[in-house]
Design a protein around this motif. Structure first.
Motif, PDB file in Angstrom:
ATOM      1  N   LEU A 254       1.011  -1.186  -0.067  1.00 47.61           N
ATOM      2  CA  LEU A 254       0.352  -0.113   0.193  1.00 47.61           C
ATOM      3  C   LEU A 254       0.924   1.349  -0.190  1.00 47.61           C
ATOM      4  O   LEU A 254       1.465   1.163   0.497  1.00 47.61           O
ATOM      5  CB  LEU A 254      -1.127  -0.230   0.945  1.00 47.61           C
ATOM      6  CG  LEU A 254      -2.266   0.927   1.257  1.00 47.61           C
ATOM      7  CD1 LEU A 254      -2.568   0.068   0.067  1.00 47.61           C
ATOM      8  CD2 LEU A 254      -3.050   0.285   2.627  1.00 47.61           C
TER       9      LEU A 254
ATOM     10  N   ARG B 214       0.602   5.798  -0.707  1.00 49.04           N
ATOM     11  CA  ARG B 214      -0.165   6.785  -0.725  1.00 49.04           C
ATOM     12  C   ARG B 214      -0.810   7.843  -2.309  1.00 49.04           C
ATOM     13  O   ARG B 214      -1.513   8.204  -2.258  1.00 49.04           O
ATOM     14  CB  ARG B 214       0.391   8.545  -0.042  1.00 49.04           C
ATOM     15  CG  ARG B 214       0.391   7.986   1.459  1.00 49.04           C
ATOM     16  CD  ARG B 214       1.104   9.283   2.817  1.00 49.04           C
ATOM     17  NE  ARG B 214       2.059   9.546   1.074  1.00 49.04           N
ATOM     18  CZ  ARG B 214       2.980  10.652   2.454  1.00 49.04           C
ATOM     19  NH1 ARG B 214       3.384   9.888   3.216  1.00 49.04           N
ATOM     20  NH2 ARG B 214       4.385  10.251   1.488  1.00 49.04           N
TER      21      ARG B 214
ATOM     22  N   TRP C 244      -0.306   7.717  -6.107  1.00 53.25           N
ATOM     23  CA  TRP C 244      -0.333   6.558  -7.313  1.00 53.25           C
ATOM     24  C   TRP C 244       0.424   6.715  -8.161  1.00 53.25           C
ATOM     25  O   TRP C 244       0.257   8.108  -8.530  1.00 53.25           O
ATOM     26  CB  TRP C 244      -2.252   6.780  -7.824  1.00 53.25           C
ATOM     27  CG  TRP C 244      -2.593   5.893  -9.291  1.00 53.25           C
ATOM     28  CD1 TRP C 244      -2.098   6.373 -10.580  1.00 53.25           C
ATOM     29  CD2 TRP C 244      -2.945   4.601  -9.390  1.00 53.25           C
ATOM     30  NE1 TRP C 244      -2.507   4.392 -11.243  1.00 53.25           N
ATOM     31  CE2 TRP C 244      -3.920   4.000 -10.075  1.00 53.25           C
ATOM     32  CE3 TRP C 244      -4.161   4.062  -8.041  1.00 53.25           C
ATOM     33  CZ2 TRP C 244      -4.396   3.273 -10.142  1.00 53.25           C
ATOM     34  CZ3 TRP C 244      -4.807   3.317  -8.359  1.00 53.25           C
ATOM     35  CH2 TRP C 244      -5.324   2.610  -9.508  1.00 53.25           C
TER      36      TRP C 244
ATOM     37  N   GLU D  56      -4.775  -0.771  -7.436  1.00 51.98           N
ATOM     38  CA  GLU D  56      -6.030  -0.250  -7.201  1.00 51.98           C
ATOM     39  C   GLU D  56      -6.045   0.745  -5.759  1.00 51.98           C
ATOM     40  O   GLU D  56      -5.950   0.377  -5.348  1.00 51.98           O
ATOM     41  CB  GLU D  56      -6.681  -2.614  -6.272  1.00 51.98           C
ATOM     42  CG  GLU D  56      -8.711  -2.366  -6.121  1.00 51.98           C
ATOM     43  CD  GLU D  56      -8.539  -3.308  -5.610  1.00 51.98           C
ATOM     44  OE1 GLU D  56      -9.267  -3.968  -4.747  1.00 51.98           O
ATOM     45  OE2 GLU D  56      -8.056  -4.309  -6.292  1.00 51.98           O
ATOM     46  N   GLU D  57      -7.083   0.785  -5.955  1.00 56.62           N
ATOM     47  CA  GLU D  57      -7.856   1.970  -5.084  1.00 56.62           C
ATOM     48  C   GLU D  57      -8.151   1.501  -4.769  1.00 56.62           C
ATOM     49  O   GLU D  57      -9.194   0.919  -4.131  1.00 56.62           O
ATOM     50  CB  GLU D  57      -8.325   3.584  -5.334  1.00 56.62           C
ATOM     51  CG  GLU D  57      -7.989   4.227  -4.865  1.00 56.62           C
ATOM     52  CD  GLU D  57      -9.525   5.240  -5.320  1.00 56.62           C
ATOM     53  OE1 GLU D  57     -10.479   5.759  -4.979  1.00 56.62           O
ATOM     54  OE2 GLU D  57      -8.970   6.268  -6.853  1.00 56.62           O
ATOM     55  N   MET D  58      -7.868   1.693  -2.480  1.00 52.19           N
ATOM     56  CA  MET D  58      -8.379   1.598  -1.507  1.00 52.19           C
ATOM     57  C   MET D  58      -8.085   2.712  -1.274  1.00 52.19           C
ATOM     58  O   MET D  58      -7.588   3.577  -0.950  1.00 52.19           O
ATOM     59  CB  MET D  58      -7.561   0.533  -1.043  1.00 52.19           C
ATOM     60  CG  MET D  58      -7.750  -1.064  -2.185  1.00 52.19           C
ATOM     61  SD  MET D  58      -6.485  -2.121  -0.455  1.00 52.19           S
ATOM     62  CE  MET D  58      -6.746  -3.160  -2.093  1.00 52.19           C
ATOM     63  N   THR D  59      -9.338   2.923   0.422  1.00 53.63           N
ATOM     64  CA  THR D  59      -9.770   3.879   0.661  1.00 53.63           C
ATOM     65  C   THR D  59      -9.250   3.493   2.177  1.00 53.63           C
ATOM     66  O   THR D  59     -10.109   1.586   2.452  1.00 53.63           O
ATOM     67  CB  THR D  59     -11.540   3.900   0.710  1.00 53.63           C
ATOM     68  OG1 THR D  59     -11.391   4.691  -0.608  1.00 53.63           O
ATOM     69  CG2 THR D  59     -11.227   5.565   2.047  1.00 53.63           C
TER      70      THR D  59
ATOM     71  N   GLY E 259     -10.056   7.165   5.468  1.00 56.00           N
ATOM     72  CA  GLY E 259     -10.726   7.249   4.841  1.00 56.00           C
ATOM     73  C   GLY E 259      -9.714   8.125   3.658  1.00 56.00           C
ATOM     74  O   GLY E 259     -10.485   9.122   2.409  1.00 56.00           O
ATOM     75  N   ILE E 260      -8.698   7.824   3.901  1.00 57.74           N
ATOM     76  CA  ILE E 260      -8.143   8.427   3.168  1.00 57.74           C
ATOM     77  C   ILE E 260      -7.644   7.915   2.022  1.00 57.74           C
ATOM     78  O   ILE E 260      -7.634   6.093   1.882  1.00 57.74           O
ATOM     79  CB  ILE E 260      -5.793   8.688   3.480  1.00 57.74           C
ATOM     80  CG1 ILE E 260      -6.272   9.670   4.257  1.00 57.74           C
ATOM     81  CG2 ILE E 260      -5.617   9.001   2.734  1.00 57.74           C
ATOM     82  CD1 ILE E 260      -4.968  10.472   5.359  1.00 57.74           C
ATOM     83  N   ARG E 261      -7.357   7.645   0.174  1.00 59.87           N
ATOM     84  CA  ARG E 261      -7.316   6.647  -0.850  1.00 59.87           C
ATOM     85  C   ARG E 261      -5.601   6.953  -1.063  1.00 59.87           C
ATOM     86  O   ARG E 261      -5.001   8.048  -0.612  1.00 59.87           O
ATOM     87  CB  ARG E 261      -8.095   7.593  -1.864  1.00 59.87           C
ATOM     88  CG  ARG E 261      -8.914   7.635  -1.794  1.00 59.87           C
ATOM     89  CD  ARG E 261      -9.983   8.092  -2.992  1.00 59.87           C
ATOM     90  NE  ARG E 261      -9.265   8.814  -4.506  1.00 59.87           N
ATOM     91  CZ  ARG E 261      -9.252   9.544  -4.610  1.00 59.87           C
ATOM     92  NH1 ARG E 261     -11.119  10.092  -4.979  1.00 59.87           N
ATOM     93  NH2 ARG E 261      -8.879  10.750  -5.617  1.00 59.87           N
ATOM     94  N   ARG E 262      -5.460   5.230  -0.746  1.00 55.75           N
ATOM     95  CA  ARG E 262      -4.280   5.557  -1.362  1.00 55.75           C
ATOM     96  C   ARG E 262      -4.007   3.706  -2.664  1.00 55.75           C
ATOM     97  O   ARG E 262      -5.332   3.332  -2.791  1.00 55.75           O
ATOM     98  CB  ARG E 262      -3.987   4.204  -0.115  1.00 55.75           C
ATOM     99  CG  ARG E 262      -3.745   5.166   1.144  1.00 55.75           C
ATOM    100  CD  ARG E 262      -3.184   4.256   2.193  1.00 55.75           C
ATOM    101  NE  ARG E 262      -2.519   5.454   3.235  1.00 55.75           N
ATOM    102  CZ  ARG E 262      -3.735   5.964   4.263  1.00 55.75           C
ATOM    103  NH1 ARG E 262      -4.876   5.402   3.914  1.00 55.75           N
ATOM    104  NH2 ARG E 262      -3.411   6.516   4.947  1.00 55.75           N
ATOM    105  N   CYS E 263      -3.285   4.238  -3.133  1.00 52.75           N
ATOM    106  CA  CYS E 263      -2.738   2.487  -4.010  1.00 52.75           C
ATOM    107  C   CYS E 263      -2.480   1.678  -3.911  1.00 52.75           C
ATOM    108  O   CYS E 263      -1.411   1.637  -2.849  1.00 52.75           O
ATOM    109  CB  CYS E 263      -2.115   3.544  -5.111  1.00 52.75           C
ATOM    110  SG  CYS E 263      -1.833   1.911  -6.354  1.00 52.75           S
TER     111      CYS E 263
END
Length: 141
Positions: free
Chosen positions: A38, A40, A42, A73-76, A80-84
């Motif tokens: 994971l 931060r 993309w 794949e995008e993961m939250t 609440g923060i979106r990560r790659c």
């Protein structure tokens, strides 16, 4: 489109075997059992990474292994923060030792600058990274 790789520190790992063990234990983080790293950010060069790219792992200041990147794949997170999520092939391929200075995050690695896989895909016993780096510098490995 040409492929590109990533290079990343395996923070806390003292050997390829320790990194492999850690990944195996973490692969349960998904119902399908696939391991991912994971991050931060993309990757802007995602298509090039997915065109046969790998992530090269720096362990104790030496590039010692790589894993093929199989997906992004995008993961939250719970925060609440979106990560790659960078999904990786479970096979860890050992590469010729290459010293690498510390850096933060990950960097792109041009295939021409990447260390080669060890001959015949051989699995060697882990040498201490400092010894592997010294041998690489004098061209022994």
């Amino acid at each position: 489109m040409a492929k590109v790789h990533l290079i990343k520190l395996s923070v806390g790992s003292e050997s390829v075997e320790q990194m492999k063990d850690w990944q195996t234990r973490r692969s349960g983080q998904r119902k399908d059992g696939r391991y991912y790293h994971l991050t931060r950010m993309w990757p802007k060069r995602a298509d090039e990474l997915l065109d046969g790219g790998s992530i090269f792992w720096v362990i104790q200041g030496v590039v010692l292994a790589r894993q093929r990147i199989t997906g992004l794949e995008e993961m939250t997170g719970a925060d609440g923060i979106r990560r790659c999520a960078v999904f990786l092939d479970p096979q860890i391929v050992r590469v010729e030792a290459m010293p690498k200075r510390p850096f933060q995050g990950w960097r792109y690695l041009d295939p021409k600058d990447a260390p080669r896989d060890l001959a015949g895909g051989r699995e060697e016993a882990d040498l201490p990274p400092s010894l592997a780096a010294a041998l690489a510098e004098i061209g022994v490995r």
